[in-house]
Design a protein around this motif. Structure first.
Motif, PDB file in Angstrom:
ATOM      1  N   ARG A   1      41.331 -22.764  42.728  1.00  0.00           N
ATOM      2  CA  ARG A   1      40.292 -22.601  43.748  1.00  0.00           C
ATOM      3  C   ARG A   1      40.596 -21.338  44.563  1.00  0.00           C
ATOM      4  NH1 ARG A   1      39.926 -27.197  47.698  1.00  0.00           N
ATOM      5  NH2 ARG A   1      37.829 -26.387  48.073  1.00  0.00           N
ATOM      6  N   GLU A   2      39.611 -20.872  45.260  1.00  0.00           N
ATOM      7  CA  GLU A   2      39.793 -19.688  46.096  1.00  0.00           C
ATOM      8  C   GLU A   2      40.850 -19.981  47.169  1.00  0.00           C
ATOM      9  OE1 GLU A   2      37.162 -16.574  48.845  1.00  0.00           O
ATOM     10  OE2 GLU A   2      36.192 -18.250  47.789  1.00  0.00           O
ATOM     11  N   GLY A   3      41.821 -19.102  47.281  1.00  0.00           N
ATOM     12  CA  GLY A   3      42.904 -19.288  48.253  1.00  0.00           C
ATOM     13  C   GLY A   3      44.073 -20.089  47.728  1.00  0.00           C
ATOM     14  N   GLU A   4      43.981 -20.563  46.500  1.00  0.00           N
ATOM     15  CA  GLU A   4      45.063 -21.332  45.876  1.00  0.00           C
ATOM     16  C   GLU A   4      45.716 -20.488  44.756  1.00  0.00           C
ATOM     17  OE1 GLU A   4      46.082 -24.266  46.877  1.00  0.00           O
ATOM     18  OE2 GLU A   4      44.484 -24.716  48.280  1.00  0.00           O
ATOM     19  N   PRO A   5      46.978 -20.741  44.454  1.00  0.00           N
ATOM     20  CA  PRO A   5      47.881 -21.704  45.100  1.00  0.00           C
ATOM     21  C   PRO A   5      48.355 -21.194  46.457  1.00  0.00           C
ATOM     22  CG  PRO A   5      49.068 -20.493  43.420  1.00  0.00           C
ATOM     23  CD  PRO A   5      47.639 -20.045  43.337  1.00  0.00           C
TER      24      PRO A   5
ATOM     25  N   PRO B   1      35.922 -32.785  43.852  1.00  0.00           N
ATOM     26  CA  PRO B   1      34.675 -32.420  44.540  1.00  0.00           C
ATOM     27  C   PRO B   1      34.260 -30.959  44.367  1.00  0.00           C
ATOM     28  CG  PRO B   1      36.073 -33.752  45.967  1.00  0.00           C
ATOM     29  CD  PRO B   1      36.899 -33.357  44.799  1.00  0.00           C
ATOM     30  N   GLU B   2      35.158 -30.099  43.909  1.00  0.00           N
ATOM     31  CA  GLU B   2      34.811 -28.691  43.721  1.00  0.00           C
ATOM     32  C   GLU B   2      33.659 -28.573  42.714  1.00  0.00           C
ATOM     33  OE1 GLU B   2      34.278 -24.877  43.690  1.00  0.00           O
ATOM     34  OE2 GLU B   2      35.834 -25.680  45.016  1.00  0.00           O
ATOM     35  N   PRO B   3      32.563 -27.909  43.086  1.00  0.00           N
ATOM     36  CA  PRO B   3      31.399 -27.831  42.185  1.00  0.00           C
ATOM     37  C   PRO B   3      31.605 -26.930  40.978  1.00  0.00           C
ATOM     38  CG  PRO B   3      31.001 -26.563  44.188  1.00  0.00           C
ATOM     39  CD  PRO B   3      32.282 -27.297  44.400  1.00  0.00           C
ATOM     40  N   THR B   4      32.539 -25.987  41.039  1.00  0.00           N
ATOM     41  CA  THR B   4      32.793 -25.109  39.894  1.00  0.00           C
ATOM     42  C   THR B   4      34.000 -25.625  39.115  1.00  0.00           C
ATOM     43  OG1 THR B   4      34.348 -23.602  40.981  1.00  0.00           O
ATOM     44  CG2 THR B   4      31.984 -23.221  41.348  1.00  0.00           C
ATOM     45  N   PHE B   5      34.256 -25.013  37.960  1.00  0.00           N
ATOM     46  CA  PHE B   5      35.431 -25.435  37.190  1.00  0.00           C
ATOM     47  C   PHE B   5      36.695 -24.694  37.639  1.00  0.00           C
ATOM     48  CE2 PHE B   5      33.422 -22.092  34.652  1.00  0.00           C
ATOM     49  CZ  PHE B   5      34.484 -21.231  34.406  1.00  0.00           C
ATOM     50  N   HIS B   6      36.612 -23.856  38.652  1.00  0.00           N
ATOM     51  CA  HIS B   6      37.803 -23.284  39.295  1.00  0.00           C
ATOM     52  C   HIS B   6      38.211 -24.255  40.392  1.00  0.00           C
ATOM     53  CE1 HIS B   6      37.998 -19.312  37.358  1.00  0.00           C
ATOM     54  NE2 HIS B   6      36.679 -19.416  37.281  1.00  0.00           N
TER      55      HIS B   6
ATOM     56  N   LYS C   1      34.697 -36.345  36.988  1.00  0.00           N
ATOM     57  CA  LYS C   1      33.590 -36.692  37.887  1.00  0.00           C
ATOM     58  C   LYS C   1      32.946 -38.036  37.525  1.00  0.00           C
ATOM     59  CE  LYS C   1      32.467 -31.819  38.762  1.00  0.00           C
ATOM     60  NZ  LYS C   1      33.019 -31.786  40.132  1.00  0.00           N
ATOM     61  N   GLN C   2      33.339 -38.595  36.394  1.00  0.00           N
ATOM     62  CA  GLN C   2      32.758 -39.864  35.967  1.00  0.00           C
ATOM     63  C   GLN C   2      33.427 -41.035  36.689  1.00  0.00           C
ATOM     64  OE1 GLN C   2      32.692 -40.170  31.683  1.00  0.00           O
ATOM     65  NE2 GLN C   2      31.771 -38.135  31.422  1.00  0.00           N
ATOM     66  N   THR C   3      32.749 -42.176  36.640  1.00  0.00           N
ATOM     67  CA  THR C   3      33.258 -43.391  37.275  1.00  0.00           C
ATOM     68  C   THR C   3      34.579 -43.813  36.629  1.00  0.00           C
ATOM     69  OG1 THR C   3      30.980 -44.047  37.669  1.00  0.00           O
ATOM     70  CG2 THR C   3      32.639 -45.760  37.883  1.00  0.00           C
ATOM     71  N   PRO C   4      35.567 -44.297  37.433  1.00  0.00           N
ATOM     72  CA  PRO C   4      35.526 -44.503  38.882  1.00  0.00           C
ATOM     73  C   PRO C   4      35.715 -43.197  39.647  1.00  0.00           C
ATOM     74  CG  PRO C   4      37.673 -45.090  38.037  1.00  0.00           C
ATOM     75  CD  PRO C   4      36.844 -44.752  36.840  1.00  0.00           C
ATOM     76  N   LYS C   5      35.342 -43.212  40.895  1.00  0.00           N
ATOM     77  CA  LYS C   5      35.388 -41.998  41.708  1.00  0.00           C
ATOM     78  C   LYS C   5      36.831 -41.568  41.928  1.00  0.00           C
ATOM     79  CE  LYS C   5      33.717 -40.076  46.093  1.00  0.00           C
ATOM     80  NZ  LYS C   5      32.976 -40.363  47.348  1.00  0.00           N
ATOM     81  N   ARG C   6      37.088 -40.264  41.752  1.00  0.00           N
ATOM     82  CA  ARG C   6      38.410 -39.688  41.947  1.00  0.00           C
ATOM     83  C   ARG C   6      38.303 -38.484  42.883  1.00  0.00           C
ATOM     84  NH1 ARG C   6      37.765 -40.929  36.508  1.00  0.00           N
ATOM     85  NH2 ARG C   6      39.309 -42.345  35.599  1.00  0.00           N
ATOM     86  N   MET C   7      39.407 -38.200  43.594  1.00  0.00           N
ATOM     87  CA  MET C   7      39.439 -37.041  44.484  1.00  0.00           C
ATOM     88  C   MET C   7      40.316 -35.939  43.893  1.00  0.00           C
ATOM     89  SD  MET C   7      38.367 -35.677  47.324  1.00  0.00           S
ATOM     90  CE  MET C   7      37.759 -37.078  48.283  1.00  0.00           C
TER      91      MET C   7
END
Length: 232
Positions: free
Chosen positions: A187-191, A205-210, A151-157
């Motif tokens: 994440r929920e619904g993955e893989p 961008p996911e707010p949790t660590f999942h 989440k640190q600079t530079p921005k990553r997706m």
């Protein structure tokens, strides 16, 4: 009859003695002590101090490039600048933990977060070329640490990690570490069930660590490389 003349030497007690002519007082020459130290001695001392300083630099900066076995790792052969701190895991008799400059350390590992994007295969090759591998996540603590770092600079997706699907439903880490579904962070619904999404990324961008997603190998994303830290 001729008178006999007798001569006698007569000394008078009150006669003043002949004056003694005194010359100028002798000037006492200063004692010349032999020189105790040769002129080149200060230069020799300075040279020795310089050599001591060089030795300290070697101990602090060069020795991190050597394992206890004396054989440099592939990572060490790739980098000449290192950053060290005194945090050493228990059970080691070394005093410093070192990572290549610009890498981030967590416990006994060093991590490189790329600023450029590559495909899945190219990302794996790039890490290997630096003497490392795509990251293998072994614990919740490591997952949380990396989630914060992305989440640190530079921005990553999206950021590639070293988890691959060899066959549909069969996931494996790049270093052959057994895959444990109970220690995964999807994440929920993955893989997803798509057969062509066989690489894994951290979805930043996911707010949790999942935050794991499976993606197609041709997609261009950032990556995290991991290598063992060097203890000196």
């Amino acid at each position: 009859m001729a008178s006999e003349i007798t001569y006698a030497e007569v000394k008078f007690k009150n006669e003043s003695p002949a004056p003694v002519v005194k010359g100028p007082p002798e000037t006492k020459k200063p004692e010349q002590h032999p020189q105790k130290y040769p002129l080149w001695l200060p230069w020799l001392i300075s040279l020795l101090l310089l050599l001591v300083c060089i030795a300290l630099v070697v101990v602090l900066l060069v020795l991190p490039l050597c394992h206890s076995s004396g054989q440099p790792s592939a990572l060490q052969q790739q980098f000449s600048e290192w950053e060290c701190d005194s945090a050493v895991p228990q059970g080691t008799d070394r005093g410093w933990t070192c990572c290549p400059k610009g890498w981030r350390r967590f416990q006994g590992s060093c991590y490189f977060l790329s600023t450029d994007k590559l495909s899945c295969d190219k990302s794996a090759q790039n890490c290997t070329g630096m003497g490392s591998q795509l990251v293998v996540i072994n614990s919740k603590a490591e997952q949380e640490f990396l989630s914060e770092q992305t989440k640190q600079t530079p921005k990553r997706m999206n950021v590639y990690i070293g988890l691959f699907e060899n066959k549909v439903g069969q996931w494996q880490w790049v270093d052959k570490t057994p895959y444990n579904v109970t220690a995964a962070f999807w994440r929920e619904g993955e893989p997803s069930p798509d057969y062509d999404e066989n690489c894994t990324v951290i979805y930043v961008p996911e707010p949790t660590f999942h935050n794991w997603n499976d993606v197609k190998a041709t997609m261009l994303h950032h990556r995290i490389c991991e290598a063992a830290a060097v203890f000196v």
